[in-house]
Design a protein around this motif. Sequence first.
Motif, PDB file in Angstrom:
ATOM      1  N   GLY A 208       0.841  -1.183   0.000  1.00 51.35           N
ATOM      2  CA  GLY A 208       0.000   0.000   0.000  1.00 51.35           C
ATOM      3  C   GLY A 208       0.882   1.239   0.000  1.00 51.35           C
ATOM      4  N   PRO A 209       0.612   2.209   0.866  1.00 48.18           N
ATOM      5  CA  PRO A 209       1.424   3.436   0.905  1.00 48.18           C
ATOM      6  C   PRO A 209       2.659   3.344   1.796  1.00 48.18           C
ATOM      7  CG  PRO A 209      -0.461   3.680   2.351  1.00 48.18           C
ATOM      8  CD  PRO A 209      -0.590   2.310   1.722  1.00 48.18           C
ATOM      9  N   PHE A 210       2.988   2.142   2.287  1.00 50.26           N
ATOM     10  CA  PHE A 210       4.020   2.005   3.298  1.00 50.26           C
ATOM     11  C   PHE A 210       5.287   1.336   2.766  1.00 50.26           C
ATOM     12  CE2 PHE A 210      -0.158   1.249   5.505  1.00 50.26           C
ATOM     13  CZ  PHE A 210      -0.315   2.567   5.924  1.00 50.26           C
ATOM     14  N   VAL A 211       6.437   1.795   3.276  1.00 49.35           N
ATOM     15  CA  VAL A 211       7.732   1.177   3.003  1.00 49.35           C
ATOM     16  C   VAL A 211       8.135   0.375   4.235  1.00 49.35           C
ATOM     17  CG1 VAL A 211      10.159   1.551   2.463  1.00 49.35           C
ATOM     18  CG2 VAL A 211       8.421   3.035   1.454  1.00 49.35           C
ATOM     19  N   SER A 234      -3.728 -12.830   7.809  1.00 49.77           N
ATOM     20  CA  SER A 234      -5.072 -12.887   7.240  1.00 49.77           C
ATOM     21  C   SER A 234      -5.818 -11.571   7.361  1.00 49.77           C
ATOM     22  CB  SER A 234      -5.883 -14.010   7.899  1.00 49.77           C
ATOM     23  OG  SER A 234      -5.928 -13.853   9.311  1.00 49.77           O
ATOM     24  N   ALA A 235      -5.231 -10.582   8.039  1.00 49.96           N
ATOM     25  CA  ALA A 235      -5.868  -9.257   8.138  1.00 49.96           C
ATOM     26  C   ALA A 235      -5.655  -8.431   6.882  1.00 49.96           C
ATOM     27  CB  ALA A 235      -5.331  -8.500   9.348  1.00 49.96           C
ATOM     28  N   VAL A 236      -4.806  -8.904   5.963  1.00 51.95           N
ATOM     29  CA  VAL A 236      -4.476  -8.104   4.778  1.00 51.95           C
ATOM     30  C   VAL A 236      -5.716  -7.751   3.972  1.00 51.95           C
ATOM     31  CG1 VAL A 236      -3.939 -10.143   3.354  1.00 51.95           C
ATOM     32  CG2 VAL A 236      -2.929  -7.925   2.796  1.00 51.95           C
ATOM     33  N   SER A 237      -6.634  -8.696   3.794  1.00 45.71           N
ATOM     34  CA  SER A 237      -7.835  -8.426   2.996  1.00 45.71           C
ATOM     35  C   SER A 237      -8.778  -7.469   3.725  1.00 45.71           C
ATOM     36  CB  SER A 237      -8.562  -9.732   2.671  1.00 45.71           C
ATOM     37  OG  SER A 237      -8.942 -10.410   3.854  1.00 45.71           O
ATOM     38  N   THR A 241      -9.832  -3.875   2.130  1.00 44.42           N
ATOM     39  CA  THR A 241     -11.253  -3.549   1.960  1.00 44.42           C
ATOM     40  C   THR A 241     -11.618  -2.268   2.702  1.00 44.42           C
ATOM     41  OG1 THR A 241     -11.769  -5.908   1.786  1.00 44.42           O
ATOM     42  CG2 THR A 241     -13.601  -4.430   2.261  1.00 44.42           C
ATOM     43  N   ALA A 242     -10.919  -1.996   3.795  1.00 40.92           N
ATOM     44  CA  ALA A 242     -11.203  -0.799   4.593  1.00 40.92           C
ATOM     45  C   ALA A 242     -10.656   0.466   3.957  1.00 40.92           C
ATOM     46  CB  ALA A 242     -10.638  -0.958   5.994  1.00 40.92           C
ATOM     47  N   GLY A 243      -9.949   0.344   2.843  1.00 44.98           N
ATOM     48  CA  GLY A 243      -9.462   1.524   2.136  1.00 44.98           C
ATOM     49  C   GLY A 243      -8.058   1.949   2.500  1.00 44.98           C
ATOM     50  N   VAL A 244      -7.233   0.999   2.961  1.00 40.49           N
ATOM     51  CA  VAL A 244      -5.826   1.296   3.237  1.00 40.49           C
ATOM     52  C   VAL A 244      -5.060   1.035   1.948  1.00 40.49           C
ATOM     53  CG1 VAL A 244      -3.825   0.768   4.661  1.00 40.49           C
ATOM     54  CG2 VAL A 244      -6.126   0.638   5.643  1.00 40.49           C
ATOM     55  N   THR A 324     -11.966   2.322  11.732  1.00 44.41           N
ATOM     56  CA  THR A 324     -11.170   1.104  11.864  1.00 44.41           C
ATOM     57  C   THR A 324      -9.824   1.475  12.452  1.00 44.41           C
ATOM     58  OG1 THR A 324     -12.232   0.064   9.951  1.00 44.41           O
ATOM     59  CG2 THR A 324     -10.096  -0.815  10.630  1.00 44.41           C
ATOM     60  N   TYR A 325      -9.479   0.850  13.586  1.00 43.43           N
ATOM     61  CA  TYR A 325      -8.207   1.113  14.254  1.00 43.43           C
ATOM     62  C   TYR A 325      -7.412  -0.189  14.267  1.00 43.43           C
ATOM     63  CZ  TYR A 325     -11.044   5.012  16.001  1.00 43.43           C
ATOM     64  OH  TYR A 325     -11.877   6.098  16.097  1.00 43.43           O
ATOM     65  N   ALA A 326      -6.407  -0.265  13.406  1.00 43.40           N
ATOM     66  CA  ALA A 326      -5.632  -1.492  13.267  1.00 43.40           C
ATOM     67  C   ALA A 326      -4.263  -1.337  13.912  1.00 43.40           C
ATOM     68  CB  ALA A 326      -5.473  -1.856  11.795  1.00 43.40           C
ATOM     69  N   PHE A 327      -3.903  -2.296  14.753  1.00 41.14           N
ATOM     70  CA  PHE A 327      -2.576  -2.342  15.354  1.00 41.14           C
ATOM     71  C   PHE A 327      -1.797  -3.463  14.703  1.00 41.14           C
ATOM     72  CE2 PHE A 327       0.442  -4.050  18.472  1.00 41.14           C
ATOM     73  CZ  PHE A 327       1.177  -2.895  18.759  1.00 41.14           C
ATOM     74  N   VAL A 328      -0.661  -3.112  14.097  1.00 39.65           N
ATOM     75  CA  VAL A 328       0.197  -4.096  13.436  1.00 39.65           C
ATOM     76  C   VAL A 328       1.420  -4.300  14.318  1.00 39.65           C
ATOM     77  CG1 VAL A 328       1.443  -4.701  11.337  1.00 39.65           C
ATOM     78  CG2 VAL A 328      -0.600  -3.257  11.191  1.00 39.65           C
TER      79      VAL A 328
END
Length: 429
Positions: A208-211, A234-237, A241-244, A324-328
């Motif tokens: 996506g927009p990340f390096v 498995s969170a990639v999809s 879908t959430a627009g990241v 949506t608040y995602a913690f990686v």
Amino acid sequence: MWRQAFKNEALWKRVSCYAPRFELADCRSLHVAVRREHSGSQSDLVSSSGHLTTDDDGVGDRPLRATVMAFQSSKPIEEAVTPPSAWYTSCDFAQLEMERVFARGWQAVGRVNQLEKPGDYFTGRLGNVRYLVCKDEQEQIHAFHNVCRHHAAAVASGSGCAHSFVCPYHGWTYGMDGKLQKATRLAGIRNFSARENGLVPIRTATWGPFVLITLEGNKTAHVSTTVGEEWLGSAVSVLSTAGVDTSLHHVATREYLINCNWKVYCDNYLDGGYHVPHAHSALASSLDLSSYSTTVFEKVSIQSCHPVRATGADSDTRVAGPATYAFVYPNFMINRYGSWMDTNLVLPITESQCRVIFDWFLDPSRVDDKEFIETSIEDSERVQIEDITLCEDVQDGLKSPAYDVGRYAPRVEHAMHHFHSLLHNDLSS
């Protein structure tokens, strides 16, 4: 903490001058200083492994292992206690994290739009690793250790655009592909190969927009088609879908130096909105906190919440539409709501200080609305300042003799427990 390690007041005064404030990478430099200053009776202070021996911080191999194992990840959240305070206050524990957490797996380090054209580059640091990320003439992205092969100076600083990297110390020059292009005044040198003295590569990728970079595995330039699954599982999809994605425009960056352990900041993010009605009254008024939910994946947790009033992405309300608040794991946060996405990268500095880098991204349809952007970022920064106050207060409390472990609120703090379990797994492996 350090002063308690010394039985001799004069020795403390001599050693303390070496580094009044330590980077994580400098902790063991102090150990060397101690051995040199106390060569006559170093057994009092230094373990056979070279660690300082103290009674309260678990410094030294056996006590450090005991500190790691004090958290029992196998216990269900209803019975579990949180990690002990030493996880947040020990310098040696912080060093262990750099070796077993941050030196493994993919780490977000920057944005794709920082490398728009050939020659663009940015630099950063993760513990004792100084890195350099750049784009070459073939538009290939590379990452390297930002260390000259001659005498270890950094070959670049900050960010910008360049044709090559020239070490400011002795002028050794490297191409965007990391190859050594020039090293002057080497007449008489033997057994030297320019090919073998390029910048040391680091594996890199984009999603996506990340390096991203990783300090493990094959050290070659690498733009992976599977990095999404490797990094997000498995969170990639769900996040796609959430627009990241790369359609959003980057509009602002802010950095905050916070006097707390990096995990305190992460814990605050992962409490399932528990603190929101108490600490963020303005934000709480815009959210339907009864709709808060948490879903845990392999190394990602996603918290979701709906606004009080359903609005579209073109609304003038900052929190418009489902949030949506995602913690990686271990230290990256992606927040997607309405026309906005913001990210928080949490970088350890010492056991009691971290740097948080905020980036704001916006839907292309709103990038010319300056008033909307300024107002939204002001609102976001207000929440951040409120969180900083909380986190710094917690860090202070973690040093109190009245506190060692706490408990989880089982219905809301699943993501926090998941985070601590992942840490325990890495630290104990």
